[in-house]
Design a protein around this motif. Sequence first.
Motif, PDB file in Angstrom:
ATOM      1  N   ASN A  85     -11.597   7.882 -11.694  1.00  0.00           N
ATOM      2  CA  ASN A  85     -12.693   8.813 -11.418  1.00  0.00           C
ATOM      3  C   ASN A  85     -14.021   8.053 -11.403  1.00  0.00           C
ATOM      4  OD1 ASN A  85     -14.114  11.151 -11.026  1.00  0.00           O
ATOM      5  ND2 ASN A  85     -14.009  11.808 -13.162  1.00  0.00           N
ATOM      6  N   GLY A  86     -14.824   8.259 -10.354  1.00  0.00           N
ATOM      7  CA  GLY A  86     -16.124   7.598 -10.258  1.00  0.00           C
ATOM      8  C   GLY A  86     -16.106   6.284  -9.521  1.00  0.00           C
ATOM      9  N   THR A  87     -14.912   5.841  -9.096  1.00  0.00           N
ATOM     10  CA  THR A  87     -14.805   4.586  -8.341  1.00  0.00           C
ATOM     11  C   THR A  87     -15.643   4.655  -7.067  1.00  0.00           C
ATOM     12  OG1 THR A  87     -12.586   4.099  -9.154  1.00  0.00           O
ATOM     13  CG2 THR A  87     -13.177   3.151  -7.019  1.00  0.00           C
ATOM     14  N   ILE A  88     -16.333   3.554  -6.772  1.00  0.00           N
ATOM     15  CA  ILE A  88     -17.107   3.463  -5.530  1.00  0.00           C
ATOM     16  C   ILE A  88     -16.485   2.367  -4.667  1.00  0.00           C
ATOM     17  CG2 ILE A  88     -19.358   2.933  -4.519  1.00  0.00           C
ATOM     18  CD1 ILE A  88     -20.622   4.000  -7.125  1.00  0.00           C
ATOM     19  N   ILE A  89     -15.967   2.767  -3.518  1.00  0.00           N
ATOM     20  CA  ILE A  89     -15.368   1.830  -2.557  1.00  0.00           C
ATOM     21  C   ILE A  89     -15.717   2.319  -1.162  1.00  0.00           C
ATOM     22  CG2 ILE A  89     -13.463   0.950  -3.958  1.00  0.00           C
ATOM     23  CD1 ILE A  89     -11.642   3.074  -2.827  1.00  0.00           C
ATOM     24  N   THR A  90     -15.353   1.519  -0.153  1.00  0.00           N
ATOM     25  CA  THR A  90     -15.622   1.997   1.202  1.00  0.00           C
ATOM     26  C   THR A  90     -14.629   3.106   1.546  1.00  0.00           C
ATOM     27  OG1 THR A  90     -14.112   0.497   2.340  1.00  0.00           O
ATOM     28  CG2 THR A  90     -16.367  -0.315   1.913  1.00  0.00           C
ATOM     29  N   PHE A  91     -15.033   3.911   2.511  1.00  0.00           N
ATOM     30  CA  PHE A  91     -14.155   5.005   2.931  1.00  0.00           C
ATOM     31  C   PHE A  91     -12.802   4.465   3.406  1.00  0.00           C
ATOM     32  CE2 PHE A  91     -12.693   7.792   6.452  1.00  0.00           C
ATOM     33  CZ  PHE A  91     -12.324   8.870   5.675  1.00  0.00           C
ATOM     34  N   LYS A  92     -12.837   3.374   4.183  1.00  0.00           N
ATOM     35  CA  LYS A  92     -11.571   2.830   4.698  1.00  0.00           C
ATOM     36  C   LYS A  92     -10.662   2.360   3.552  1.00  0.00           C
ATOM     37  CE  LYS A  92      -9.531  -0.356   8.008  1.00  0.00           C
ATOM     38  NZ  LYS A  92      -8.389  -0.544   7.128  1.00  0.00           N
ATOM     39  N   GLU A  93     -11.251   1.724   2.541  1.00  0.00           N
ATOM     40  CA  GLU A  93     -10.447   1.304   1.393  1.00  0.00           C
ATOM     41  C   GLU A  93      -9.828   2.523   0.708  1.00  0.00           C
ATOM     42  OE1 GLU A  93     -12.717  -2.714  -0.201  1.00  0.00           O
ATOM     43  OE2 GLU A  93     -13.609  -0.766  -0.619  1.00  0.00           O
ATOM     44  N   ALA A  94     -10.593   3.590   0.599  1.00  0.00           N
ATOM     45  CA  ALA A  94     -10.083   4.812  -0.033  1.00  0.00           C
ATOM     46  C   ALA A  94      -8.924   5.389   0.775  1.00  0.00           C
ATOM     47  CB  ALA A  94     -11.210   5.833  -0.168  1.00  0.00           C
ATOM     48  N   ILE A  95      -9.097   5.456   2.082  1.00  0.00           N
ATOM     49  CA  ILE A  95      -8.040   6.015   2.932  1.00  0.00           C
ATOM     50  C   ILE A  95      -6.787   5.143   2.888  1.00  0.00           C
ATOM     51  CG2 ILE A  95      -7.436   6.439   5.373  1.00  0.00           C
ATOM     52  CD1 ILE A  95      -9.143   8.636   4.031  1.00  0.00           C
ATOM     53  N   ASP A  96      -6.972   3.810   2.867  1.00  0.00           N
ATOM     54  CA  ASP A  96      -5.811   2.917   2.779  1.00  0.00           C
ATOM     55  C   ASP A  96      -5.045   3.156   1.479  1.00  0.00           C
ATOM     56  OD1 ASP A  96      -6.400   1.840   5.220  1.00  0.00           O
ATOM     57  OD2 ASP A  96      -7.275  -0.008   4.439  1.00  0.00           O
ATOM     58  N   LYS A  97      -5.765   3.325   0.379  1.00  0.00           N
ATOM     59  CA  LYS A  97      -5.095   3.573  -0.903  1.00  0.00           C
ATOM     60  C   LYS A  97      -4.332   4.900  -0.870  1.00  0.00           C
ATOM     61  CE  LYS A  97      -8.250   1.030  -3.958  1.00  0.00           C
ATOM     62  NZ  LYS A  97      -7.322   0.149  -4.653  1.00  0.00           N
ATOM     63  N   ILE A  98      -4.957   5.914  -0.291  1.00  0.00           N
ATOM     64  CA  ILE A  98      -4.286   7.212  -0.183  1.00  0.00           C
ATOM     65  C   ILE A  98      -3.010   7.077   0.637  1.00  0.00           C
ATOM     66  CG2 ILE A  98      -4.454   9.508   0.917  1.00  0.00           C
ATOM     67  CD1 ILE A  98      -6.101   9.483  -1.579  1.00  0.00           C
ATOM     68  N   ASN A  99      -3.123   6.451   1.782  1.00  0.00           N
ATOM     69  CA  ASN A  99      -1.978   6.409   2.687  1.00  0.00           C
ATOM     70  C   ASN A  99      -0.864   5.510   2.159  1.00  0.00           C
ATOM     71  OD1 ASN A  99      -3.135   8.276   4.336  1.00  0.00           O
ATOM     72  ND2 ASN A  99      -4.075   6.789   5.694  1.00  0.00           N
ATOM     73  N   ASP A 100      -1.212   4.445   1.427  1.00  0.00           N
ATOM     74  CA  ASP A 100      -0.173   3.632   0.776  1.00  0.00           C
ATOM     75  C   ASP A 100       0.564   4.465  -0.274  1.00  0.00           C
ATOM     76  OD1 ASP A 100      -0.744   1.442   2.253  1.00  0.00           O
ATOM     77  OD2 ASP A 100      -1.865   0.388   0.692  1.00  0.00           O
ATOM     78  N   ALA A 101      -0.200   5.211  -1.078  1.00  0.00           N
ATOM     79  CA  ALA A 101       0.385   5.950  -2.197  1.00  0.00           C
ATOM     80  C   ALA A 101       1.226   7.133  -1.731  1.00  0.00           C
ATOM     81  CB  ALA A 101      -0.726   6.440  -3.123  1.00  0.00           C
ATOM     82  N   PHE A 102       0.859   7.740  -0.619  1.00  0.00           N
ATOM     83  CA  PHE A 102       1.559   8.962  -0.194  1.00  0.00           C
ATOM     84  C   PHE A 102       2.622   8.703   0.860  1.00  0.00           C
ATOM     85  CE2 PHE A 102      -1.930  10.926  -2.378  1.00  0.00           C
ATOM     86  CZ  PHE A 102      -1.382  12.086  -2.879  1.00  0.00           C
ATOM     87  N   ARG A 103       2.914   7.422   1.101  1.00  0.00           N
ATOM     88  CA  ARG A 103       3.867   7.121   2.156  1.00  0.00           C
ATOM     89  C   ARG A 103       5.289   7.507   1.752  1.00  0.00           C
ATOM     90  NH1 ARG A 103       2.348   1.773   3.693  1.00  0.00           N
ATOM     91  NH2 ARG A 103       0.884   2.804   5.079  1.00  0.00           N
ATOM     92  N   GLY A 104       5.917   8.295   2.578  1.00  0.00           N
ATOM     93  CA  GLY A 104       7.363   8.440   2.563  1.00  0.00           C
ATOM     94  C   GLY A 104       8.051   9.077   1.372  1.00  0.00           C
TER      95      GLY A 104
END
Length: 129
Positions: A85-104
């Motif tokens: 909570n409160g992490t500051i990253i680029t939007f693309k980094e955030a989306i990459d983390k989401i998509n890695d975690a929710f894959r399959g």
Amino acid sequence: MFRIRAHHLLCIQGFQGYGYSSDFASNLGKVKRLLYEDDPKVAIITDIDDICALCPNYSMGRCKEFGSEVIAMDKKVLEITGIENGTIITFKEAIDKINDAFRGDEKIEKICKNCKWRGVCLFYSAHKS
Ligand code: SF4
């Protein structure tokens, strides 16, 4: 910098114009466009954000309709992705983390099982098992 609540990182990807009001949908579309075009820094939070700002369910600093339910969704997204909570990253980094975690697998149901927008959400339809 944008403030984006964790579960909205899924909603942003799934959004295709629907929402709680025309102002809400217009704002979400604008925020989504700016995030994808500019790849700005985003603070990932479990609180009211730049998408909630024009939502009819927003009132006095909180979500009056889904209060603790959406905070629980945010916390589950943080747990699944390992983002704090409160992490500051680029939007693309955030989306990459989401998509890695929710894959399959079926993690998507832990977040979205009660969401009324599932039927029109591109993220949900791409990840449901
Ligand atoms: S329903 Fe609640 S959590 Fe969702 S955008 Fe509106 S105010 Fe924010």
